[in-house]
Scaffold this motif. Sequence first.
Motif, mmCIF file in Angstrom:
data_model
loop_
_atom_site.group_PDB
_atom_site.id
_atom_site.type_symbol
_atom_site.label_atom_id
_atom_site.label_comp_id
_atom_site.label_asym_id
_atom_site.label_seq_id
_atom_site.Cartn_x
_atom_site.Cartn_y
_atom_site.Cartn_z
ATOM 1 N N ARG A 103 1.018 -1.305 0.044
ATOM 2 C CA ARG A 103 0.144 0.139 0.137
ATOM 3 C C ARG A 103 0.787 1.168 0.105
ATOM 4 O O ARG A 103 1.807 1.454 0.836
ATOM 5 N N GLU A 104 0.704 1.928 -0.999
ATOM 6 C CA GLU A 104 1.509 3.457 -0.852
ATOM 7 C C GLU A 104 0.508 4.471 -0.194
ATOM 8 O O GLU A 104 -0.862 4.964 -0.494
ATOM 9 N N GLN A 105 1.245 4.909 0.692
ATOM 10 C CA GLN A 105 0.505 6.043 1.434
ATOM 11 C C GLN A 105 0.527 7.452 0.978
ATOM 12 O O GLN A 105 1.644 7.676 0.322
ATOM 13 N N ASN A 106 -0.606 8.004 0.715
ATOM 14 C CA ASN A 106 -0.589 9.290 0.201
ATOM 15 C C ASN A 106 -0.415 10.276 1.435
ATOM 16 O O ASN A 106 -1.052 10.458 2.335
ATOM 17 N N ALA A 107 0.757 11.289 1.558
ATOM 18 C CA ALA A 107 0.977 12.088 2.566
ATOM 19 C C ALA A 107 0.002 13.201 2.900
ATOM 20 O O ALA A 107 -0.460 13.568 3.976
ATOM 21 N N THR A 108 -0.897 13.647 1.962
ATOM 22 C CA THR A 108 -2.097 14.616 1.896
ATOM 23 C C THR A 108 -2.942 14.113 2.649
ATOM 24 O O THR A 108 -3.588 14.442 3.551
ATOM 25 N N ASP A 109 -3.499 12.444 2.215
ATOM 26 C CA ASP A 109 -4.568 12.106 2.950
ATOM 27 C C ASP A 109 -4.256 11.854 4.450
ATOM 28 O O ASP A 109 -5.039 11.921 5.128
ATOM 29 N N LYS A 110 -3.002 11.192 4.623
ATOM 30 C CA LYS A 110 -2.482 11.072 5.904
ATOM 31 C C LYS A 110 -2.625 12.268 6.914
ATOM 32 O O LYS A 110 -3.187 12.338 7.936
ATOM 33 N N ARG A 111 -2.178 13.235 6.417
ATOM 34 C CA ARG A 111 -2.359 14.602 7.370
ATOM 35 C C ARG A 111 -3.730 15.091 7.481
ATOM 36 O O ARG A 111 -3.968 15.407 8.627
ATOM 37 N N PHE A 112 -4.611 15.140 6.341
ATOM 38 C CA PHE A 112 -5.790 15.442 6.505
ATOM 39 C C PHE A 112 -6.625 14.474 7.788
ATOM 40 O O PHE A 112 -7.242 14.928 8.433
ATOM 41 N N PHE A 113 -6.417 13.355 7.552
ATOM 42 C CA PHE A 113 -6.922 12.298 8.255
ATOM 43 C C PHE A 113 -6.644 12.397 9.831
ATOM 44 O O PHE A 113 -7.655 12.562 10.586
ATOM 45 N N TRP A 114 -5.315 12.467 10.159
ATOM 46 C CA TRP A 114 -4.783 12.720 11.688
ATOM 47 C C TRP A 114 -5.161 14.103 12.100
ATOM 48 O O TRP A 114 -5.545 14.213 13.133
ATOM 49 N N ILE A 115 -5.070 15.054 11.417
ATOM 50 C CA ILE A 115 -5.404 16.534 11.923
ATOM 51 C C ILE A 115 -7.046 16.535 12.356
ATOM 52 O O ILE A 115 -7.461 17.036 13.451
ATOM 53 N N ALA A 116 -7.904 16.106 11.421
ATOM 54 C CA ALA A 116 -9.303 15.903 11.681
ATOM 55 C C ALA A 116 -9.527 15.080 12.727
ATOM 56 O O ALA A 116 -10.571 15.358 13.478
#
Length: 193
Positions: A103-116
Amino acid sequence: METAQQTPTAGSLSWRLSSHPITLLTYLFFRISSLLTYLFGLRLFTSNFVLIFIITILLLATDFYYLKNIAGRRLVGLRWWNEVDTASGDSRWVFESADPETREQNATDKRFFWIALYAQPVLWILLAVVALVSLEFIWLTLVAIALVLTLTNALAYSRCDKFSHATGFAYGSGLARNLASGMVSSWFSRGGR
């Protein structure tokens, strides 16, 4: 003098860089909508407390379900759930992580997810303080429900992420799952054994 148009870099907070933009925008919609309904529902749309209460609860429940079952899996490759042993009635928390090699992690998805994920419980805590200070105790029931739902997801995903990095487990198998489920179930068990 020409001005270069800046393009967002990987990991920046631009939904356009998301691998799953519809999932991300839906996740953010549910995260924000319950707060906005709580904050502005009585002031802008209606004076009916019960209607705002019900709409906010429905949005919180939808957010909880969407985050737990869809957004977490698609945006960061994590999932969690609770299993109950029918024979003993014991509760067991199960954590699942996508294999980091496939699985390739998308840094943008990851940041939005954890911040929210972490921002919403903090905002609900602030709203609880405001309700207490302004002596609007009736709103505390709604805020308490919101805190239970948002903190449950935040704690579960924190544990899921921690154990997936520490042991590299995939799809909730092995020692990591047993250790994590035992630890979290002790947090959520009633009356300690």
